[in-house]
Design an enzyme around this catalytic site. Sequence first.
Site, PDB file in Angstrom:
ATOM      1  N   GLU A 220      43.989  17.289  29.227  1.00 46.15           N
ATOM      2  CA  GLU A 220      42.704  17.029  29.856  1.00 46.15           C
ATOM      3  C   GLU A 220      41.686  18.109  29.472  1.00 46.15           C
ATOM      4  O   GLU A 220      40.524  18.023  29.860  1.00 46.15           O
ATOM      5  CB  GLU A 220      42.862  16.966  31.371  1.00 46.15           C
ATOM      6  CG  GLU A 220      43.755  15.824  31.830  1.00 46.15           C
ATOM      7  CD  GLU A 220      43.872  15.747  33.336  1.00 46.15           C
ATOM      8  OE1 GLU A 220      43.029  15.059  33.957  1.00 46.15           O
ATOM      9  OE2 GLU A 220      44.789  16.376  33.887  1.00 46.15           O
ATOM     10  N   ALA A 263      43.173  23.786  35.632  1.00 42.95           N
ATOM     11  CA  ALA A 263      41.828  23.252  35.410  1.00 42.95           C
ATOM     12  C   ALA A 263      40.825  24.392  35.243  1.00 42.95           C
ATOM     13  O   ALA A 263      40.840  25.365  35.997  1.00 42.95           O
ATOM     14  CB  ALA A 263      41.428  22.367  36.583  1.00 42.95           C
ATOM     15  N   ARG A 317      44.501  35.409  39.860  1.00 40.74           N
ATOM     16  CA  ARG A 317      43.543  36.447  40.217  1.00 40.74           C
ATOM     17  C   ARG A 317      43.645  36.717  41.719  1.00 40.74           C
ATOM     18  O   ARG A 317      43.585  35.786  42.525  1.00 40.74           O
ATOM     19  CB  ARG A 317      42.110  36.036  39.866  1.00 40.74           C
ATOM     20  CG  ARG A 317      41.087  37.165  40.109  1.00 40.74           C
ATOM     21  CD  ARG A 317      39.679  36.717  39.794  1.00 40.74           C
ATOM     22  NE  ARG A 317      39.510  36.393  38.389  1.00 40.74           N
ATOM     23  CZ  ARG A 317      39.304  37.304  37.426  1.00 40.74           C
ATOM     24  NH1 ARG A 317      39.267  38.597  37.732  1.00 40.74           N
ATOM     25  NH2 ARG A 317      39.135  36.917  36.179  1.00 40.74           N
ATOM     26  N   SER A 319      42.423  37.284  45.113  1.00 41.51           N
ATOM     27  CA  SER A 319      41.136  36.891  45.694  1.00 41.51           C
ATOM     28  C   SER A 319      40.464  38.021  46.467  1.00 41.51           C
ATOM     29  O   SER A 319      39.282  37.938  46.796  1.00 41.51           O
ATOM     30  CB  SER A 319      41.324  35.683  46.612  1.00 41.51           C
ATOM     31  OG  SER A 319      42.228  35.988  47.662  1.00 41.51           O
TER      32      SER A 319
END
Length: 343
Positions: A220, A263, A317, A319
Site C-alpha cells: 500500500e 502506515a 518513537r 511519545s
Amino acid sequence: MASFALAFGTATKNKDGKIIEAFFPTPVLNPTDSLVAALADIVSYKEGNDVFEIEAAQCEAISAAFAQADLEAAATFAAKAAASAQPLVLVILATDEKPASVAEGFLKLQLISHRLVKPHGTVLDGIFGLLHNIAWTNKGPIDLPELADRQMEARLNGETITVDCVDKFPKMVDYVVPAGVRIADTSRVRLGAHVGEGTTVMHEGFINFNAGTEGVSMVEGRISAGVVVGNGSDIGGGASIMGTLSGGGQLVISIGENSLLGANAGLGFPLGDRCTIESGLYVTAGTKVTMLDSSGKEVETVKARDLASKADLLFRRNSVTGKIECLTNKSAVELNAELHANN
C-alpha cells in the site's frame, strides 16, 4: 556458445528508424547451446550482445528453432509474427553486461517482470540514461518529438490520442501480467518490477523497476528502485522505502520476511525478518536508536545501520521523550491468507 538470455519480439521505431521500445512475450534465460546455434545460423550471429532485425521470411525458421527446443509458446509467437507489419527483433545476450541498446534494456526489464531473474539479478547499469522519455498512448508508444504531429493528425481524423504517461518506463502490465497478482492501479507498477505470486498492490501502492516482492505481500506504500521485500511482509499505506535512485546510493535496502512497515512510515536501511516499524516513524541508516532490554530499560544507543538485517525488532518513537526506541518484536505480521490466496 553459452548465452545469458535471448528473446524474439516486436519493436516500435520512430521516424528516424530508431527502436524506442521492444516487446518480448517469451524471453529465454540461459538458453541451450543448440537453440543459440540454430538462431545464430538464421541471422549470421557472431558471439557478442546483438540485436537483429528480422524479416518475415525468417520467422518460420525461428519458430522451428524454438519448437526444437520445446519452447512451444515462443514457437507459436514466431510463427504468427510472420504476418505482422510491426518491426521484428531478435536479441541474443551472450553475457550479462551493461545494456548497450534500447532493445537489450527492454529485454532485461522483461526478464525481471517475467520473474526469470530477481531484482539485482541482471546488470542494469546505465539503463536510466539509455532509455528516453516516450509518450505511452492508446495508439502505442510514440517518440516524444513526434507526439504533437500525431495528436493533430488524429484530431483531423476525428480521433483522440490518449496519453497515459510520459516516462522512460511503461506500465508492466502492458508487457506482462505475472500469475497470482492483484494490481489496483496498473500505472503504479513500472516495467522491470518483480511482483511475487500472491502479492496485492493497492491503489496507492507503487513498485519501481529492478525492485519488488519475492512472494505474498501487501503493498500500500512505495517500493523504490532497487528495493526487495520478502515473503509475507506488509508495506503500509503511505509508507516509503528509500531506493538507490532517491538517496540510498549503492546500498541495497531490503525488507525481510513477515515484517511490517507501518502506515506513513519510512525506511532507509535493510530491515530483517519479523520486524516492525510503527506508523509514522521514518528510520534512516544514521538514525540514533535507543536499545531497550526485556524490562524496558535503556541499554545503549546505536545507529540504525548497526541493526541492518537483524531479525525480531520493533522500532517505535517514545511519545514522551521523542526518542526512537528498539526492542524485541513479539508478534510478527500475519497477512490475510484468504485475501492473497484469491489473487
